[in-house]
Design an enzyme around this catalytic site. Sequence first.
Site, mmCIF file in Angstrom:
data_model
loop_
_atom_site.group_PDB
_atom_site.id
_atom_site.type_symbol
_atom_site.label_atom_id
_atom_site.label_comp_id
_atom_site.label_asym_id
_atom_site.label_seq_id
_atom_site.Cartn_x
_atom_site.Cartn_y
_atom_site.Cartn_z
ATOM 1 N N LYS A 174 -31.336 79.088 61.557
ATOM 2 C CA LYS A 174 -32.199 80.118 61.009
ATOM 3 C C LYS A 174 -33.556 79.504 60.670
ATOM 4 C CE LYS A 174 -32.161 80.888 56.328
ATOM 5 N NZ LYS A 174 -32.620 79.738 55.549
ATOM 6 N N GLU A 242 -30.432 78.396 42.598
ATOM 7 C CA GLU A 242 -30.777 77.004 42.926
ATOM 8 C C GLU A 242 -31.562 76.409 41.775
ATOM 9 O OE1 GLU A 242 -31.676 76.068 47.170
ATOM 10 O OE2 GLU A 242 -32.418 78.118 47.085
ATOM 11 N N HIS A 266 -27.916 84.530 54.053
ATOM 12 C CA HIS A 266 -26.777 84.076 53.259
ATOM 13 C C HIS A 266 -26.183 85.174 52.355
ATOM 14 C CE1 HIS A 266 -28.170 80.366 54.803
ATOM 15 N NE2 HIS A 266 -29.009 80.041 53.840
HETATM 16 C C1 BG6 Z 1 -31.284 77.290 53.193
HETATM 17 C C2 BG6 Z 1 -32.593 77.744 52.642
HETATM 18 O O1 BG6 Z 1 -30.865 78.149 54.224
HETATM 19 O O2 BG6 Z 1 -30.305 77.284 52.166
HETATM 20 C C3 BG6 Z 1 -33.019 76.853 51.480
HETATM 21 O O3 BG6 Z 1 -33.574 77.706 53.664
HETATM 22 C C4 BG6 Z 1 -31.926 76.772 50.452
HETATM 23 O O4 BG6 Z 1 -34.225 77.326 50.899
HETATM 24 C C5 BG6 Z 1 -30.603 76.408 51.099
HETATM 25 O O5 BG6 Z 1 -32.293 75.786 49.501
HETATM 26 C C6 BG6 Z 1 -29.463 76.489 50.100
HETATM 27 O O6 BG6 Z 1 -28.307 75.965 50.687
HETATM 28 P P1 BG6 Z 1 -27.155 75.315 49.796
HETATM 29 O O7 BG6 Z 1 -26.083 74.986 50.789
HETATM 30 O O8 BG6 Z 1 -27.749 74.121 49.135
HETATM 31 O O9 BG6 Z 1 -26.752 76.372 48.823
#
Ligand code: BG6
Length: 515
Positions: A174, A242, A266
Amino acid sequence: MIADALHERLAAGQTPPIAADPVALVIFGGNGDLAHRKLMPALYNLHVDGLLPPRFVVVASGRKSMSDDEYRAFARDGVARFSRRPLDEAAWKAFASSLYFASATLDDASGFASLGSRLDTLEHERGIPGNRIYYLAIPPSLFVPTVRQLAKSRFVPPAPRGDHTPFARLIVEKPIGSDLQSACDINDRLAEVFHEPQIYRIDHYLGKETVQNILVLRFANSFFEPLFNQRYVDHVQITVAEQEGVGTRAGYYEQAGALRDMVQNHLLQLLSLVSMEPPHSLDADVIRDEKLEVLESLRMMTAADVDANVVRAQYAAGFDLGAPARAYRDEAGVNAASSTETYVALKMYIDNWRWAGVPFFLRTGKRLPKRASEITIQLKDVPPILFNANAAAPLGSNELTVRIQPDEGFALGINSKVPGPRVRIYPVKMDFHYGSTFGGTTPEAYERLLLDVMAGDATLFMRRDAVEAAWRFVMPILDRWSEQRGDLPAYPAGEWGPPEADRLIEATGRRWKPL
Ligand code: BG6
C-alpha cells in the site's frame, strides 16, 4: 511454554501453509527501508523455522549498484536490529548464502538486463524452474513503470496453464493510489501485465496473528456468533493507536494523512473481519467475497454526515513518556502550515440485515499516549429489572475486547457478585493472553504474508474490488475535507485525541473504552 497436550493438538491440526515450489523472490527496492526493517527479518525467521522452500533465492534490486557482500551486510544489519529472534551465526550464514543483489533501472529498455541474466544464472544453478515472485517495495509512483518494464523485458510468463508452467506473482505494498480514481488507474495498469490471481496486495494488518484470530474466534466458537448482530450488539469500537509521531516519513505522510494511511485500509479491514457473514468455506475468494459485501454495505456519507460523524485533528506539541514532543508541523519535512490530519475518529454504519442501526466507532492517530490496537464489541444492556433496576447505578455492559497489539489476546467483560452477605455487583474480566498460553514470540505479519505468497494462498491479501470499495467509502470524506478551509482541531502529543472525538461518541450516550 506450550503444554504437551497443546503440542499434540497443533500437530494433529492445521499445518502452516506449505511453500514447497522452488522460487526466486525479486525485491524491487531491496535496499530500502521496508526490506531492511521487515522483509529481511521476516525471511530470516522463516529460514530459522525451516519454512522457506528448499530451493529458494532472493535477488534484491535497486538503482544503485551493490555487491552481494555489501547487500548481505545491509540485510544482516536489518536482521540484527529488527528480527524477533536474535541473530544466530550458523543460521545467518546459511540464510545469507541465498541473498544476492543486482541493479536495475527504469531508464531504458535494457534496464533489467543485468537483473535478468543474474536471475537466469542463479535459477539454473539452484534448479529453480523460472517461478518468480516480484515484490514492489518501492514508492507507489514506480509501481506502474516497474510492472511495464517487467512486461517489456519478458519477465512475466503467461498465466499458468498447467502444473509445469512457471508462475509469476506480484506483491504490491500500500498505498494503492491516493483516491478512487488513481487506485483504479493503478489496478488497470497492473492488470495489463498480471492477472488478478497473480497479484498479492499487502495490508500487513491481515498478517497479524490476532487479526487472523478474529475469524477463529467468531467461527470456531459457539459463544459469540449468535450474539454478533443488531439484536444484541449495542456498538463496536475499533481503535488503532500509535505512540510514535510521523518519524522520517513526512514526505509520504504529508500527502496521505491518517484517513488514507490507516482508515482506508487497516481499519476497514478490521471492520470487515469483525462484521462479515460466515463464509461457506475457507477458500480465499469465498472469504474475500464476504469481506467485500461488508465494504459494499457501508453507508455512504453525505457532506452533512461527514461534518457530523467524522473528526480529524493534528497533534500539537506535548509529551511522549514525559519528554517534550514537538508538534506535527514542526516535524522534519512537514509544511509549517500543514493541514494533514494525524488523527481521525468516525461513526459509521453497515446497512445490512445483521448490523442495521449498530454504530461502529473507529479511531486512529499518531502520538497518542501508547501503542494499542483493540476492537470492542459491546452488547446491549440487560433489561432494567432485577440487578439492573437501579437507574442511578446501572450495571456495566458485557463486552468482548480483542487486543490486536501489544499484549495480544482477548477479554470478556462480565458482571459478578462481590462475595459477602449483600448483593453487590462488580464488573470483572475473563482475560486470555497469547503470551502466557502459547509462549514464545509471535511471528511477524510479514512472515505469514511472504509464506502465503510462496504457497499461492491469497486469502490474506486485498483483492482489487475490495481496495476500490474501500476508496469508494472514504471519497465523500476526502471530498468534503477538500472544500473546507481553516485550521484542524489539535490535540497535544501524548493525549487521546481532540475533545471533538469524545463529543462524537458521548453524544450517543457511549464512551471510548480506556486502553
Ligand atoms: C502503516 C502505516 O501501514 O502501518 C504507518 O503506513 C503506521 O503510518 C503502520 O505506522 C502501523 O503498523 P503497526 O503494525 O506498527 O501497527
